[in-house]
Design a protein around this motif. Structure first.
Motif, PDB file in Angstrom:
ATOM      1  N   THR A  12       0.846  -1.191   0.000  1.00 43.61           N
ATOM      2  CA  THR A  12       0.000   0.000   0.000  1.00 43.61           C
ATOM      3  C   THR A  12       0.878   1.237   0.000  1.00 43.61           C
ATOM      4  N   LEU A  13       0.539   2.206  -0.827  1.00 45.01           N
ATOM      5  CA  LEU A  13       1.241   3.480  -0.872  1.00 45.01           C
ATOM      6  C   LEU A  13       0.270   4.599  -0.516  1.00 45.01           C
ATOM      7  N   GLN A  14       0.713   5.504   0.342  1.00 41.07           N
ATOM      8  CA  GLN A  14      -0.098   6.668   0.696  1.00 41.07           C
ATOM      9  C   GLN A  14       0.267   7.802  -0.255  1.00 41.07           C
ATOM     10  N   VAL A  15      -0.701   8.193  -1.088  1.00 40.10           N
ATOM     11  CA  VAL A  15      -0.454   9.156  -2.158  1.00 40.10           C
ATOM     12  C   VAL A  15      -1.308  10.395  -1.937  1.00 40.10           C
ATOM     13  N   GLN A  16      -0.664  11.552  -2.001  1.00 41.21           N
ATOM     14  CA  GLN A  16      -1.379  12.828  -1.904  1.00 41.21           C
ATOM     15  C   GLN A  16      -1.539  13.406  -3.303  1.00 41.21           C
ATOM     16  N   SER A  17      -2.761  13.865  -3.614  1.00 45.04           N
ATOM     17  CA  SER A  17      -3.032  14.462  -4.916  1.00 45.04           C
ATOM     18  C   SER A  17      -3.964  15.649  -4.724  1.00 45.04           C
ATOM     19  N   VAL A  18      -4.312  16.279  -5.823  1.00 48.51           N
ATOM     20  CA  VAL A  18      -5.211  17.429  -5.738  1.00 48.51           C
ATOM     21  C   VAL A  18      -6.585  17.007  -5.237  1.00 48.51           C
ATOM     22  N   ALA A  19      -6.911  15.719  -5.365  1.00 49.75           N
ATOM     23  CA  ALA A  19      -8.216  15.223  -4.928  1.00 49.75           C
ATOM     24  C   ALA A  19      -8.225  14.782  -3.474  1.00 49.75           C
ATOM     25  N   GLY A  20      -7.055  14.792  -2.827  1.00 49.88           N
ATOM     26  CA  GLY A  20      -6.978  14.367  -1.433  1.00 49.88           C
ATOM     27  C   GLY A  20      -5.847  13.372  -1.231  1.00 49.88           C
ATOM     28  N   THR A  21      -5.819  12.745  -0.063  1.00 49.99           N
ATOM     29  CA  THR A  21      -4.798  11.758   0.278  1.00 49.99           C
ATOM     30  C   THR A  21      -5.455  10.385   0.348  1.00 49.99           C
ATOM     31  N   PHE A  22      -4.854   9.414  -0.352  1.00 50.67           N
ATOM     32  CA  PHE A  22      -5.455   8.087  -0.461  1.00 50.67           C
ATOM     33  C   PHE A  22      -4.405   7.013  -0.174  1.00 50.67           C
ATOM     34  N   ASP A  23      -4.863   5.906   0.374  1.00 50.81           N
ATOM     35  CA  ASP A  23      -4.045   4.706   0.500  1.00 50.81           C
ATOM     36  C   ASP A  23      -4.380   3.798  -0.672  1.00 50.81           C
ATOM     37  N   LEU A  24      -3.415   3.645  -1.584  1.00 54.11           N
ATOM     38  CA  LEU A  24      -3.638   2.853  -2.789  1.00 54.11           C
ATOM     39  C   LEU A  24      -3.010   1.474  -2.634  1.00 54.11           C
ATOM     40  N   ASP A  25      -3.785   0.434  -2.896  1.00 57.83           N
ATOM     41  CA  ASP A  25      -3.218  -0.907  -3.005  1.00 57.83           C
ATOM     42  C   ASP A  25      -2.485  -0.992  -4.337  1.00 57.83           C
ATOM     43  N   VAL A  26      -1.211  -1.412  -4.273  1.00 56.82           N
ATOM     44  CA  VAL A  26      -0.361  -1.415  -5.466  1.00 56.82           C
ATOM     45  C   VAL A  26       0.340  -2.764  -5.585  1.00 56.82           C
ATOM     46  N   VAL A  27       0.365  -3.288  -6.798  1.00 51.05           N
ATOM     47  CA  VAL A  27       1.123  -4.501  -7.116  1.00 51.05           C
ATOM     48  C   VAL A  27       1.972  -4.197  -8.340  1.00 51.05           C
ATOM     49  N   SER A  28       3.230  -4.601  -8.291  1.00 50.71           N
ATOM     50  CA  SER A  28       4.124  -4.412  -9.434  1.00 50.71           C
ATOM     51  C   SER A  28       4.809  -5.734  -9.736  1.00 50.71           C
ATOM     52  N   ILE A  29       4.789  -6.131 -11.004  1.00 51.05           N
ATOM     53  CA  ILE A  29       5.443  -7.372 -11.419  1.00 51.05           C
ATOM     54  C   ILE A  29       6.158  -7.124 -12.741  1.00 51.05           C
ATOM     55  N   ASP A  30       7.472  -7.266 -12.711  1.00 52.06           N
ATOM     56  CA  ASP A  30       8.290  -7.165 -13.928  1.00 52.06           C
ATOM     57  C   ASP A  30       7.989  -5.914 -14.743  1.00 52.06           C
ATOM     58  N   GLY A  31       7.831  -4.786 -14.060  1.00 54.53           N
ATOM     59  CA  GLY A  31       7.660  -3.513 -14.757  1.00 54.53           C
ATOM     60  C   GLY A  31       6.228  -3.118 -15.027  1.00 54.53           C
ATOM     61  N   THR A  32       5.279  -4.013 -14.793  1.00 55.82           N
ATOM     62  CA  THR A  32       3.865  -3.669 -14.934  1.00 55.82           C
ATOM     63  C   THR A  32       3.306  -3.337 -13.555  1.00 55.82           C
ATOM     64  N   VAL A  33       2.727  -2.148 -13.433  1.00 52.10           N
ATOM     65  CA  VAL A  33       2.239  -1.677 -12.137  1.00 52.10           C
ATOM     66  C   VAL A  33       0.716  -1.638 -12.156  1.00 52.10           C
ATOM     67  N   TYR A  34       0.124  -2.250 -11.140  1.00 47.89           N
ATOM     68  CA  TYR A  34      -1.327  -2.284 -10.968  1.00 47.89           C
ATOM     69  C   TYR A  34      -1.675  -1.491  -9.709  1.00 47.89           C
ATOM     70  N   PHE A  36      -8.458  -3.597  -9.704  1.00 48.52           N
ATOM     71  CA  PHE A  36      -7.170  -3.029 -10.064  1.00 48.52           C
ATOM     72  C   PHE A  36      -7.159  -2.624 -11.535  1.00 48.52           C
ATOM     73  N   SER A  37      -6.303  -1.638 -11.849  1.00 43.95           N
ATOM     74  CA  SER A  37      -6.051  -1.222 -13.215  1.00 43.95           C
ATOM     75  C   SER A  37      -4.549  -1.141 -13.434  1.00 43.95           C
ATOM     76  N   VAL A  38      -4.125  -1.357 -14.661  1.00 41.35           N
ATOM     77  CA  VAL A  38      -2.725  -1.115 -15.017  1.00 41.35           C
ATOM     78  C   VAL A  38      -2.524   0.392 -15.109  1.00 41.35           C
ATOM     79  N   VAL A  39      -1.493   0.905 -14.421  1.00 46.84           N
ATOM     80  CA  VAL A  39      -1.296   2.356 -14.363  1.00 46.84           C
ATOM     81  C   VAL A  39       0.145   2.706 -14.716  1.00 46.84           C
ATOM     82  N   ASP A  40       0.328   3.953 -15.095  1.00 46.79           N
ATOM     83  CA  ASP A  40       1.666   4.542 -15.199  1.00 46.79           C
ATOM     84  C   ASP A  40       1.931   5.206 -13.856  1.00 46.79           C
TER      85      ASP A  40
END
Length: 236
Positions: free
Chosen positions: A84-106, A115-119
């Motif tokens: 989980t990463l705590q990310v602050q943005s213009v929309a607020g602060t969120f705890d995002l569940d994140v999975v990364s495998i071999d360069g693909t980040v979800y 989940f979605s594939v994200v940059d």
């Protein structure tokens, strides 16, 4: 006169011994392991670990703007992360569940059911799976440390560690985490368990969020070699 010459000779010998001892600076106590040697051993130990637990925290972040404030999770070789990463943005602060495998980040974005594939760059962070990579990850801090100096002993979660102080190039911090001024070096305190050579904590102070204003990032690493299996999540 003879007594005065003896005193002068003794003082000269003592001063000379002091100068020689001072020149040893980073050689460690009683000729033991130097700061550079300790960091080299810590990098070898970290790069050999098949997995570990990772925790990130911060102090001094502004109340607005895009930033990673913290997070925790498991990292496994060659380049996987689940946490989980705590990310602050213009929309607020969120705890995002994140999975990364071999360069693909979800990521499971706010209010999303799957989940979605994200940059990750669009969310203000890099690929967390790369944190364990010897060439692009945390262990770079150990070899890039400039003018490392042995500090005292302290405790991290009850465990005795040896501290090493050093400067880390801002360009590296910009690649690994973030910084508002890549030309400004970051002051780091690296805490290593002397017996095992495990890097336990990295505390860094620098202009991470605003140029000219210091903030702090702290990385803690535990559970070296724990049994970790990371798989891609289902996406919607």
């Amino acid at each position: 006169m003879r007594g005065r010459r003896l005193v002068t000779a003794a003082v000269t010998l003592l001063l000379g011994a002091g100068v020689l001892a001072g020149c040893g600076g980073d050689d460690g106590e009683d000729g033991g392991e130097s700061a550079a040697d300790l960091l080299t051993r810590a990098k070898t130990t970290l790069d050999a670990a098949p997995s570990l637990a990772f925790e990130l925290s911060s102090e001094g972040a502004p109340d607005s703007g895009q930033a990673v404030l913290g997070g925790r999770g498991s990292i496994a070789r060659p380049s996987s992360f689940d946490g989980t990463l705590q990310v602050q943005s213009v929309a607020g602060t969120f705890d995002l569940d994140v999975v990364s495998i071999d360069g693909t980040v979800y990521a499971q974005l706010p209010f999303a059911q799957t989940f979605s594939v994200v940059d990750p760059a669009t969310l203000g962070f890099g690929d967390p799976g790369a944190l364990i990579d010897p060439d692009t990850g945390i262990s770079q801090l150990l070899t890039a440390a400039e003018d490392p100096q042995l500090g005292g002993e302290s405790r991290v979660n009850g465990e005795v560690v040896r501290e090493v102080t050093a400067d880390v190039p801002g360009e590296l911090i910009d690649q690994l985490l973030t910084t508002a001024d890549a030309d400004a070096p970051v002051q780091a305190v690296l805490s290593v368990v002397a017996d095992s050579g495990q890097l336990r904590r990295v505390q860094m102070t620098g202009p991470f969020f605003e140029a000219g204003t210091d903030a702090t990032y702290t990385i803690e690493l535990t559970d070296y070699g724990s049994d970790v299996t990371i798989t891609a999540p289902p996406t919607g």
